[in-house]
Design a protein around this motif. Sequence first.
Motif, PDB file in Angstrom:
ATOM      1  N   GLU A 175      23.042  31.910  -8.400  1.00 19.41           N
ATOM      2  CA  GLU A 175      21.742  32.479  -8.031  1.00 19.41           C
ATOM      3  C   GLU A 175      21.006  31.587  -7.040  1.00 19.41           C
ATOM      4  O   GLU A 175      20.377  32.068  -6.093  1.00 19.41           O
ATOM      5  N   ASP A 177      22.623  31.951  -3.646  1.00 20.11           N
ATOM      6  CA  ASP A 177      22.256  33.249  -3.073  1.00 20.11           C
ATOM      7  C   ASP A 177      20.841  33.211  -2.499  1.00 20.11           C
ATOM      8  O   ASP A 177      20.574  33.786  -1.429  1.00 20.11           O
ATOM      9  N   ALA A 178      19.932  32.551  -3.201  1.00 13.34           N
ATOM     10  CA  ALA A 178      18.550  32.460  -2.732  1.00 13.34           C
ATOM     11  C   ALA A 178      18.457  31.677  -1.424  1.00 13.34           C
ATOM     12  O   ALA A 178      17.695  32.035  -0.517  1.00 13.34           O
ATOM     13  N   ALA A 237      19.820  33.887   1.362  1.00 14.16           N
ATOM     14  CA  ALA A 237      18.869  34.959   1.672  1.00 14.16           C
ATOM     15  C   ALA A 237      17.736  34.443   2.554  1.00 14.16           C
ATOM     16  O   ALA A 237      17.267  35.139   3.466  1.00 14.16           O
ATOM     17  N   ALA A 238      17.302  33.217   2.293  1.00 13.92           N
ATOM     18  CA  ALA A 238      16.220  32.626   3.082  1.00 13.92           C
ATOM     19  C   ALA A 238      16.706  32.086   4.412  1.00 13.92           C
ATOM     20  O   ALA A 238      15.927  31.978   5.373  1.00 13.92           O
ATOM     21  N   PRO A 251      19.999  32.927   6.587  1.00 17.17           N
ATOM     22  CA  PRO A 251      21.250  33.688   6.682  1.00 17.17           C
ATOM     23  C   PRO A 251      22.358  33.032   7.503  1.00 17.17           C
ATOM     24  O   PRO A 251      23.535  33.342   7.300  1.00 17.17           O
TER      25      PRO A 251
END
Length: 264
Positions: A71, A74-75, A78-79, A81
């Motif tokens: 997680e 992934d965060a 996402a912030a 790319p």
Amino acid sequence: MIIDLSGKTALVTGSTAGIGFAIALGLAKAGAATVLNGRDEGRTDAAVAKLKGLAPQSDVRGVAGDVGTAEGCDAIVAALPAVDILVNNAGIFGPQDFFETPDAEWERFFAVNVMSGVRLSRAYLPGMREKGWGRVLFLSSESGLNIPADMIHYGVTKTADLALSRGLAKRMARTGVTVNAILPGPTLSDGVAEMLAGEVAKSGQPLETVAADFVKAHRSTSIIQRAATVEEVANLCVYVASPQASATTGAALRVDGGVVDTIA
């Protein structure tokens, strides 16, 4: 040699202090837009402010996330790319007898020291390949070659980092992307300072002296007979991240003070 990383974006995991912070500072001074990472926003923001104070002209920001979890990785992705330079620096260490190290501790070390690099490399390497340029660095350790008897679980994860970096270098062949492992030896990082704090208090000696005594006692093959500075490790990392290092890939590059007693 003038290293110019202008136009490149670099992510350094576990970079709120120690070797990671020194690497981030070096990359920022070389012109890279540098992204710091820590597990929580408070420490990450504080590190960003500190780095900006040391390199006022630099482009620096932070992305909080625990790279020891899927997680958290992934965060971060996402912030952020895409990156041009990924430094898989985040890691944990600490002595513990093999027979007293439970499964949960093995799994925790593997998650932070290995899987963080797996996940982030998997996320960022395709973008580097499409651009035709990229740099991925894994912070392994001389302990990945010289497995310490009192930190077998740690040594195993650092050996895994060597295998991972070598395999990824082959996977990225002929793409303009290089993947390398950096192998520090005993280094005066914040973690080592914390580990030696009791002896510093007991002896009344400076940290550098206590660290040198530790090296002589526990890493007797060291040629420099002292701990390296975080800047000495960072200098090698900045070079390996540069365009000048285009012919260096799949390598295990030691900055261990000569601890590993081999010429190969």
